[in-house]
Design a protein around this motif. Structure first.
Motif, short mmCIF file in Angstrom:
data_model
loop_
_atom_site.label_atom_id
_atom_site.label_comp_id
_atom_site.label_asym_id
_atom_site.label_seq_id
_atom_site.Cartn_x
_atom_site.Cartn_y
_atom_site.Cartn_z
N UNK A 285 1.18 -9.95 -22.91
CA UNK A 285 0.38 -11.18 -23.06
C UNK A 285 1.28 -12.41 -23.03
N UNK A 286 2.40 -12.32 -23.73
CA UNK A 286 3.32 -13.46 -23.78
C UNK A 286 3.80 -13.82 -22.37
N UNK A 287 4.10 -12.82 -21.57
CA UNK A 287 4.58 -13.07 -20.21
C UNK A 287 3.46 -13.40 -19.23
N UNK A 288 2.21 -13.28 -19.66
CA UNK A 288 1.10 -13.66 -18.80
C UNK A 288 0.74 -12.65 -17.74
N UNK A 289 1.06 -11.37 -17.97
CA UNK A 289 0.78 -10.34 -16.96
C UNK A 289 -0.18 -9.27 -17.48
N UNK A 290 -0.82 -9.52 -18.60
CA UNK A 290 -1.69 -8.52 -19.22
C UNK A 290 -2.79 -8.06 -18.26
N UNK A 291 -3.27 -8.97 -17.44
CA UNK A 291 -4.39 -8.66 -16.55
C UNK A 291 -3.94 -8.11 -15.19
N UNK A 292 -2.65 -8.01 -14.95
CA UNK A 292 -2.18 -7.49 -13.66
C UNK A 292 -2.56 -6.01 -13.52
N UNK A 293 -3.20 -5.67 -12.40
CA UNK A 293 -3.43 -4.26 -12.08
C UNK A 293 -2.34 -3.78 -11.14
N UNK A 294 -2.36 -2.49 -10.77
CA UNK A 294 -1.27 -2.00 -9.92
C UNK A 294 -1.28 -2.65 -8.54
N UNK A 295 -2.44 -3.01 -8.04
CA UNK A 295 -2.49 -3.68 -6.74
C UNK A 295 -1.67 -4.97 -6.77
N UNK A 296 -1.77 -5.70 -7.88
CA UNK A 296 -0.98 -6.93 -8.03
C UNK A 296 0.49 -6.60 -8.18
N UNK A 297 0.79 -5.62 -9.02
CA UNK A 297 2.20 -5.26 -9.22
C UNK A 297 2.84 -4.78 -7.92
N UNK A 298 2.09 -4.01 -7.13
CA UNK A 298 2.65 -3.51 -5.87
C UNK A 298 3.03 -4.66 -4.94
N UNK A 299 2.24 -5.72 -4.97
CA UNK A 299 2.56 -6.91 -4.19
C UNK A 299 3.88 -7.52 -4.65
N UNK B 234 0.81 -1.22 0.00
CA UNK B 234 0.00 0.00 0.00
C UNK B 234 0.85 1.27 0.00
N UNK B 235 2.12 1.14 0.39
CA UNK B 235 3.01 2.30 0.43
C UNK B 235 3.78 2.49 -0.88
N UNK B 236 3.59 1.60 -1.84
CA UNK B 236 4.36 1.65 -3.07
C UNK B 236 3.52 2.28 -4.17
N UNK B 237 3.94 3.45 -4.63
CA UNK B 237 3.21 4.16 -5.67
C UNK B 237 3.52 3.56 -7.04
N UNK B 238 2.59 3.69 -7.97
CA UNK B 238 2.86 3.18 -9.33
C UNK B 238 4.09 3.85 -9.93
N UNK B 239 4.88 3.04 -10.67
CA UNK B 239 5.99 3.64 -11.40
C UNK B 239 5.45 4.72 -12.35
N UNK B 240 6.18 5.79 -12.56
CA UNK B 240 5.73 6.77 -13.57
C UNK B 240 5.50 6.13 -14.94
N UNK C 38 6.30 -5.93 -6.37
CA UNK C 38 7.39 -4.98 -6.12
C UNK C 38 7.82 -5.06 -4.66
N UNK C 39 6.85 -5.20 -3.76
CA UNK C 39 7.19 -5.32 -2.34
C UNK C 39 8.08 -6.53 -2.08
N UNK C 40 7.78 -7.65 -2.72
CA UNK C 40 8.62 -8.84 -2.58
C UNK C 40 9.99 -8.63 -3.23
N UNK C 41 10.00 -7.95 -4.37
CA UNK C 41 11.26 -7.65 -5.06
C UNK C 41 12.16 -6.79 -4.16
N UNK C 42 11.57 -5.79 -3.54
CA UNK C 42 12.33 -4.95 -2.60
C UNK C 42 12.85 -5.80 -1.43
N UNK C 43 11.98 -6.67 -0.90
CA UNK C 43 12.40 -7.51 0.22
C UNK C 43 13.54 -8.43 -0.17
N UNK C 44 13.47 -8.97 -1.40
CA UNK C 44 14.54 -9.83 -1.91
C UNK C 44 15.86 -9.06 -1.93
#
Length: 476
Positions: A254-268, A230-236, A270-276
């Motif tokens: 579409x090829x990568x299977x992320x066409x339907x991802x919204x920012x709420x999903x991406x923020x999740x 919730x603290x991670x803003x969308x990338x510009x 990104x949070x794991x990516x930051x934690x990694x």
């Protein structure tokens, strides 16, 4: 006679974006790498020659662009153009060994199927994975079994629709930190440092290749919940509409299977990516502490870089591919050399493969002629050569879903991308730093486009790119 050449500790990550570590970058906790950067030199304009693992790592080893070493795409996949580096190409590991360095290597290899680090002048300590380096190492499996932590499970997993039942992109592992491969790689590195401290007078080169923060972003606690989505803003660049862009950009979501991802999903994600990344940073801290504890810190140059970056939702994209944006081509590069005076920050354009002759120059070893790389030591001393390039050149040759020729020119203000089967790209990074508006057909940029095309053609000629005979004809 005492050998005064420095030891070298090289810590390479996989898919680390430059803005994770840049002084003005993202709000990610990396105190150990920050300390390394603050005590050493930060290269603000470092770029990979190609944004794909095998190709970039082969360029690092050889000092050559992919068209010259032949590893055009990933060696482990069925579509690999080459499965191993040509045996007649000199590599920095072999040349360092010939000059008297004791070389060690831990972690990911991913430069070929049949010839591993030990074929290139390194003693291999283990730590790679079956996915990229099949049968190269089983030591991590034995290590984890010795901890008796049971079978791993993954909670709160996010999947991409890859057409094969879904691919895990992120999640929380049930393993404690000390049972993960990331921690194990730090253990291997610390063991290697301890052995070097007890060894003879020969200088050492040690390389550790972490397998993160490459996806899947599956990390243990406390890192998995360290950053609140919730603290991670969308990338510009998340404002991407794909208007005026090559068709492959939208097709790749579409090829990568992320066409339907919204920012709420991406923020999740990104949070794991930051934690990694913070998890890796803690392991880097353990390694640097061991170097100091054994009295080797004042005679060891430490280098940190990544093979390439990661989109993690930038431009609505996942992973990397036929898109030559800053998020995947700009990389972190830090050098701390306590054996000589160095400058704090360098804004000259440099490339990942420039480390190859840098390592050799540290070792007073002969540098092969006709490299596509230059030693960074003059820049580190604050002495930029008059003929140092004021631009950087990069390539992409395709992967997985087909070959796809791309060439990139990045100058201080502009980026020009040649796309063989599609429309080209031109970005004014001063007015559009997030590369949202393709100006390749804008009439006000005709002069700039022509100049960029000429410079790109000069780069292709200079490095003997075989497409150099044909690509400039498409600019007429």
């Amino acid at each position: 006679m005492t050998d005064t050449r420095p030891n070298v500790l090289f810590l390479l990550t996989d898919q680390e974006r430059a803005d994770l570590l840049a002084p003005d970058g993202l709000p990610v906790e990396t105190p150990n790498l920050d300390r390394l950067r603050d005590e050493g030199t930060w290269f603000d304009r470092a770029y990979t020659p190609v944004s794909i693992c095998t190709s970039a790592r082969a360029s690092l080893l050889t000092g050559l662009y992919p068209h010259a070493h032949g590893m055009l795409n990933n060696s482990h996949e069925a579509d690999a153009v080459r499965t191993d580096l040509p045996e007649d190409l000199p590599t920095f590991g072999e040349l360092l060994a010939e000059s008297g360095y004791e070389n060690g290597y831990a972690g990911k290899w991913h430069v070929g199927r049949t010839r591993g680090p030990e074929s290139f002048g390194f003693e291999y300590f283990g730590g790679s994975d079956d996915h990229h380096d099949e049968a190269l190492d089983t030591r991590y499996k034995r290590y984890r079994e010795s901890l008796d932590v049971g079978e791993e499970t993954v909670e709160d997993a996010v999947y991409a629709d890859d057409g094969e039942g879904g691919m895990v992109v992120s999640g929380t592992t049930s393993l404690p930190p000390e049972a993960t491969r990331t921690y194990f790689l730090a253990e291997l590195t610390i063991d290697a440092i301890e052995r070097r401290a007890e060894g003879g007078d020969a200088p050492f080169f040690h390389r550790t290749d972490f397998l993160g923060p490459h996806h899947p972003y599956v990390v243990p606690e406390p890192y998995a919940s360290m950053y609140d989505p919730d603290d991670i803003d969308p990338w510009p660049s998340y404002a991407e509409t794909f208007e005026g862009k090559p068709r492959v950009h939208e097709e790749y979501t579409r090829y990568r299977g992320v066409e339907e991802f919204d920012w709420e999903t991406w923020a999740e994600l990104v949070a794991k990516y930051f934690g990694f990344m913070t998890f890796i940073d803690d392991q880097v801290g353990r390694i640097l502490d061991a170097l100091e504890a054994h009295g080797l810190d004042e005679e060891t140059a430490v280098v940190h870089a990544a093979d390439h970056g990661d989109f993690t939702g930038s431009h609505r994209q996942f992973n990397k591919g036929p898109l030559m944006y800053e998020q995947t081509y700009r990389i972190p590069l830090v050098v701390r050399d306590p054996t000589r005076e160095t400058v704090d920050e360098i804004d000259a354009f440099v490339r990942l493969q420039d480390l190859m002759p840098t390592f050799l120059e540290w070792a007073d070893a002969e540098v092969p002629s006709e490299l596509h790389a230059r030693s960074l030591l003059p820049l580190l001393a604050g002495d930029e050569p008059d003929d140092w390039p004021d631009s950087v050149y990069a390539q992409y040759h395709g992967d997985e879903f087909g070959l796809y020729s791309q060439r990139m020119l990045r100058t201080e203000r502009y980026k020009f991308v040649y796309n063989g089967p599609d429309r080209n790209e031109l970005y004014d990074l001063r007015t559009d730093p997030h590369e949202l508006r393709n100006l390749v057909d804008h009439p006000h940029y005709e002069d700039e486009k022509r100049e960029l095309q000429e410079t790109l053609a000069e780069w292709m000629d200079e490095v003997a790119d075989p497409l150099g005979k044909w690509v400039p004809k498409t600019f007429r």
